[in-house]
Design an enzyme around this catalytic site. Structure first.
Site, PDB file in Angstrom:
ATOM      1  N   HIS A 124      33.747  39.935  47.411  1.00 29.85           N
ATOM      2  CA  HIS A 124      32.900  39.546  46.273  1.00 29.85           C
ATOM      3  C   HIS A 124      32.277  40.768  45.615  1.00 29.85           C
ATOM      4  O   HIS A 124      32.276  40.890  44.382  1.00 29.85           O
ATOM      5  CB  HIS A 124      31.808  38.594  46.769  1.00 29.85           C
ATOM      6  CG  HIS A 124      30.756  38.269  45.759  1.00 29.85           C
ATOM      7  ND1 HIS A 124      30.833  37.189  44.912  1.00 29.85           N
ATOM      8  CD2 HIS A 124      29.600  38.907  45.438  1.00 29.85           C
ATOM      9  CE1 HIS A 124      29.768  37.165  44.129  1.00 29.85           C
ATOM     10  NE2 HIS A 124      29.006  38.199  44.428  1.00 29.85           N
ATOM     11  N   GLU A 125      31.749  41.678  46.414  1.00 36.11           N
ATOM     12  CA  GLU A 125      31.081  42.857  45.857  1.00 36.11           C
ATOM     13  C   GLU A 125      32.073  43.798  45.184  1.00 36.11           C
ATOM     14  O   GLU A 125      31.795  44.344  44.107  1.00 36.11           O
ATOM     15  CB  GLU A 125      30.304  43.590  46.958  1.00 36.11           C
ATOM     16  CG  GLU A 125      29.187  42.777  47.592  1.00 36.11           C
ATOM     17  CD  GLU A 125      28.161  42.286  46.592  1.00 36.11           C
ATOM     18  OE1 GLU A 125      27.930  42.976  45.575  1.00 36.11           O
ATOM     19  OE2 GLU A 125      27.581  41.213  46.820  1.00 36.11           O
ATOM     20  N   HIS A 128      32.979  42.660  41.741  1.00 38.32           N
ATOM     21  CA  HIS A 128      32.034  43.045  40.686  1.00 38.32           C
ATOM     22  C   HIS A 128      32.485  44.343  40.016  1.00 38.32           C
ATOM     23  O   HIS A 128      32.417  44.489  38.795  1.00 38.32           O
ATOM     24  CB  HIS A 128      30.633  43.248  41.270  1.00 38.32           C
ATOM     25  CG  HIS A 128      29.838  41.990  41.428  1.00 38.32           C
ATOM     26  ND1 HIS A 128      29.594  41.123  40.393  1.00 38.32           N
ATOM     27  CD2 HIS A 128      29.204  41.469  42.510  1.00 38.32           C
ATOM     28  CE1 HIS A 128      28.844  40.120  40.827  1.00 38.32           C
ATOM     29  NE2 HIS A 128      28.602  40.304  42.108  1.00 38.32           N
ATOM     30  N   GLU A 187      28.554  36.280  38.846  1.00 39.62           N
ATOM     31  CA  GLU A 187      28.615  35.889  40.246  1.00 39.62           C
ATOM     32  C   GLU A 187      29.772  34.924  40.504  1.00 39.62           C
ATOM     33  O   GLU A 187      30.520  35.069  41.483  1.00 39.62           O
ATOM     34  CB  GLU A 187      27.287  35.249  40.677  1.00 39.62           C
ATOM     35  CG  GLU A 187      26.128  36.210  40.771  1.00 39.62           C
ATOM     36  CD  GLU A 187      26.345  37.269  41.831  1.00 39.62           C
ATOM     37  OE1 GLU A 187      26.928  36.948  42.896  1.00 39.62           O
ATOM     38  OE2 GLU A 187      25.951  38.423  41.627  1.00 39.62           O
TER      39      GLU A 187
END
Length: 263
Positions: A124-125, A128, A187
């Site tokens: 997920h990070e 980004h 997100e």
């Protein structure tokens, strides 16, 4: 006066902006090039390494590096070398920065209880960064600040009564109407891209649901979703469940490869 103000605002904010598409096809307005973002990421990471305590636990550090390396190995840019640091802190968090930097806090490992759950967060990070969300954030901040300055000048020139009240209203409108909803979009996009990354790296995407159930238990009650930069736990879990059919084939394909087990 209103039409003049709007014209000035639109013209000023759009000057120098470049329109791009995110990996999911969402339109993005970016003011900064990748070299500038990489420099910002490098500076921020170096500052964090000086201010935060770095873990000396070699076993945990190797474990986190193993998970992170498998995730970054499936990224399109094969030339970029990623630096991974495990910070000794009770924070249940992790982050990734432009230029190839990943930070994980030891507190996260108490919630992300296996390699698949940790891969959910790291994927997920990293997503980004892949989707240039940092560039969008600093672009939006720059544009919002500029817009507020133009509004202040326009209201003052027009002799508007109660100018301070209008400026306060504009500030709230920018926060709720632009910055926070956009954060939720980022997100959700990172959840989708992160699932694809972890699945391609051979981590079980079904464990993402368990991870966020654990996060919900650890995080307690959330405020109204409208005023949050993150989707509610229930929204996030439902979205992750809906994405399983899309990413499961990627996971099954990766399982055919000989992949290092991280723990």
């Amino acid at each position: 006066m209103k039409n003049v103000f709007l014209g000035m605002l639109v013209a000023l904010l759009m000057t120098g902006c470049a329109t791009h598409k995110s990996p999911t096809g969402r339109s993005q307005i970016l003011l900064f090039d990748e070299s500038e973002m990489s420099q910002m990421g490098q500076q921020s990471f170096e500052a964090m390494k000086k201010s935060e305590k770095i873990s000396k636990d070699k076993k945990l550090t190797a474990y986190v590096n193993c998970v992170a390396n498998r995730i970054t190995a499936v990224l399109p840019d094969k030339k970029l070398t990623w630096e991974v640091v495990l910070f000794d802190s009770n924070q249940v968090n992790a982050f990734a920065l432009p230029g190839g930097h990943i930070g994980v806090y030891t507190g996260l490992l108490k919630v992300a209880s296996d390699q698949d759950q940790l891969a959910t967060v790291i994927g997920h990070e990293v997503a980004h960064v892949l989707a240039r969300h940092g560039n969008e954030q600093v672009t939006r901040a720059q544009m919002t600040n500029t817009g507020m300055q133009v509004a202040d000048i326009a209201l003052g020139a027009g002799g508007v009564a109660n100018k301070d009240m209008y400026m306060a209203g504009l500030g709230l409108g920018a926060q709720v109407g632009i910055l926070l909803p956009f954060g939720r979009d980022q997100e959700s996009e990172s959840d989708e891209l992160g699932l694809e990354l972890m699945a391609k790296a051979g981590f079980n995407p079904a464990k993402s649901v368990i991870l966020w159930q654990n996060m919900a238990k650890a995080g307690g009650e959330q405020g109204p979703e409208m005023f949050s930069t993150h989707p509610s736990h229930s929204t996030r879990i439902a979205d992750l469940e809906a994405l399983q059919a899309k990413v499961t084939p990627l996971y099954k394909a990766a399982q055919k490869q000989s992949l290092q087990q991280c723990g």
